[in-house]
Motif scaffolding. Sequence first.
Motif, mmCIF file in Angstrom:
data_model
loop_
_atom_site.group_PDB
_atom_site.id
_atom_site.type_symbol
_atom_site.label_atom_id
_atom_site.label_comp_id
_atom_site.label_asym_id
_atom_site.label_seq_id
_atom_site.Cartn_x
_atom_site.Cartn_y
_atom_site.Cartn_z
ATOM 1 N N GLY A 100 -3.584 -1.811 11.497
ATOM 2 C CA GLY A 100 -2.726 -1.159 10.507
ATOM 3 C C GLY A 100 -3.352 -1.221 9.134
ATOM 4 O O GLY A 100 -4.302 -1.974 8.894
ATOM 5 N N ARG A 101 -2.828 -0.448 8.201
ATOM 6 C CA ARG A 101 -3.405 -0.351 6.867
ATOM 7 C C ARG A 101 -3.255 -1.667 6.090
ATOM 8 O O ARG A 101 -4.209 -2.203 5.536
ATOM 9 N N LYS A 102 -2.031 -2.178 6.062
ATOM 10 C CA LYS A 102 -1.753 -3.379 5.272
ATOM 11 C C LYS A 102 -2.540 -4.583 5.770
ATOM 12 O O LYS A 102 -3.170 -5.292 4.982
ATOM 13 N N GLN A 106 -5.540 -6.896 3.959
ATOM 14 C CA GLN A 106 -5.411 -8.347 3.844
ATOM 15 C C GLN A 106 -6.612 -9.072 4.438
ATOM 16 O O GLN A 106 -7.215 -9.943 3.803
ATOM 17 N N VAL A 107 -6.976 -8.706 5.663
ATOM 18 C CA VAL A 107 -8.098 -9.359 6.351
ATOM 19 C C VAL A 107 -9.393 -9.169 5.578
ATOM 20 O O VAL A 107 -10.163 -10.120 5.372
ATOM 21 N N GLU A 108 -9.643 -7.948 5.140
ATOM 22 C CA GLU A 108 -10.907 -7.672 4.458
ATOM 23 C C GLU A 108 -10.948 -8.313 3.072
ATOM 24 O O GLU A 108 -12.008 -8.770 2.627
ATOM 25 N N TYR A 150 -3.844 3.801 2.521
ATOM 26 C CA TYR A 150 -2.543 3.162 2.363
ATOM 27 C C TYR A 150 -1.770 3.678 1.143
ATOM 28 O O TYR A 150 -0.564 3.952 1.229
ATOM 29 N N THR A 151 -2.452 3.820 0.025
ATOM 30 C CA THR A 151 -1.779 4.169 -1.233
ATOM 31 C C THR A 151 -1.010 5.491 -1.171
ATOM 32 O O THR A 151 0.177 5.532 -1.526
ATOM 33 N N GLU A 214 4.339 -1.691 6.191
ATOM 34 C CA GLU A 214 3.189 -1.043 6.836
ATOM 35 C C GLU A 214 3.456 0.450 6.943
ATOM 36 O O GLU A 214 4.602 0.872 7.140
ATOM 37 N N THR A 215 2.412 1.268 6.811
ATOM 38 C CA THR A 215 2.599 2.724 6.850
ATOM 39 C C THR A 215 2.018 3.365 8.121
ATOM 40 O O THR A 215 2.203 4.551 8.333
#
Length: 221
Positions: A100-102, A106-108, A150-151, A214-215
């Motif tokens: 997912g995008r969110k 976060q991970v990166e 995401y934005t 999340e989108t």
Amino acid sequence: APKREKSRLKVLFANRTMARNTILIWILWFTMAFVYYGVTLLTTEVLSVDLVVNGTCIDRIEKGNSSCQLSENDYVQVLWTTAAEFPGLIITIILVEVLGRKRTIQVEMFGVTAFYALLFICHTDRLVMLAFIFGVRALVTGVFQAAYIYTPEVYPTHVRAIGLGLASTLARLGALTTPFVAEVVMVESVFRGKLFYTAIAGVCAVTTLFFPFETKGKALG
């Protein structure tokens, strides 16, 4: 027209969730550009560190020798770090659909912080240091791409363009600010420069944990 633009801007702060998301997105976009161009400036400084026989790192700037000349091989190695953006893009393409995008952001972003922190390690093999820089550039490039997805999905259609545009403006401010910060901090100490950029990336990584929704797979509003 000005009143219409003002009303659209208010929508970005229409409720608590939207306001929080807007502020968090601005922080993310500013930091992405700040740390991306920061690691670009930091690369040559990392290559300006002497490695003595006993493995102790000596910062030439702190020792008063700031006239370090980079070799032809140094420039080739710096060029290789720019190639990090390609695997960063590929990894992100996969992660945004799997995590997912969110979660990808976060991970990166935490990965960026971790690789920045690894630059504190004094290693006798310069290729290891360049691998850490490679990691920073790959992951921060990935964050950029995930944020671009995401934005726009966060905002309703009638304010999507202004939402993305303002976020992009914050990125430009980050890119504009980082050279001045680098000149002040890294001129005195490369260690302080690493510490500063690691701290900024870390704070941003923590703020991504507060993205409210999340989108992925959701219809645009």
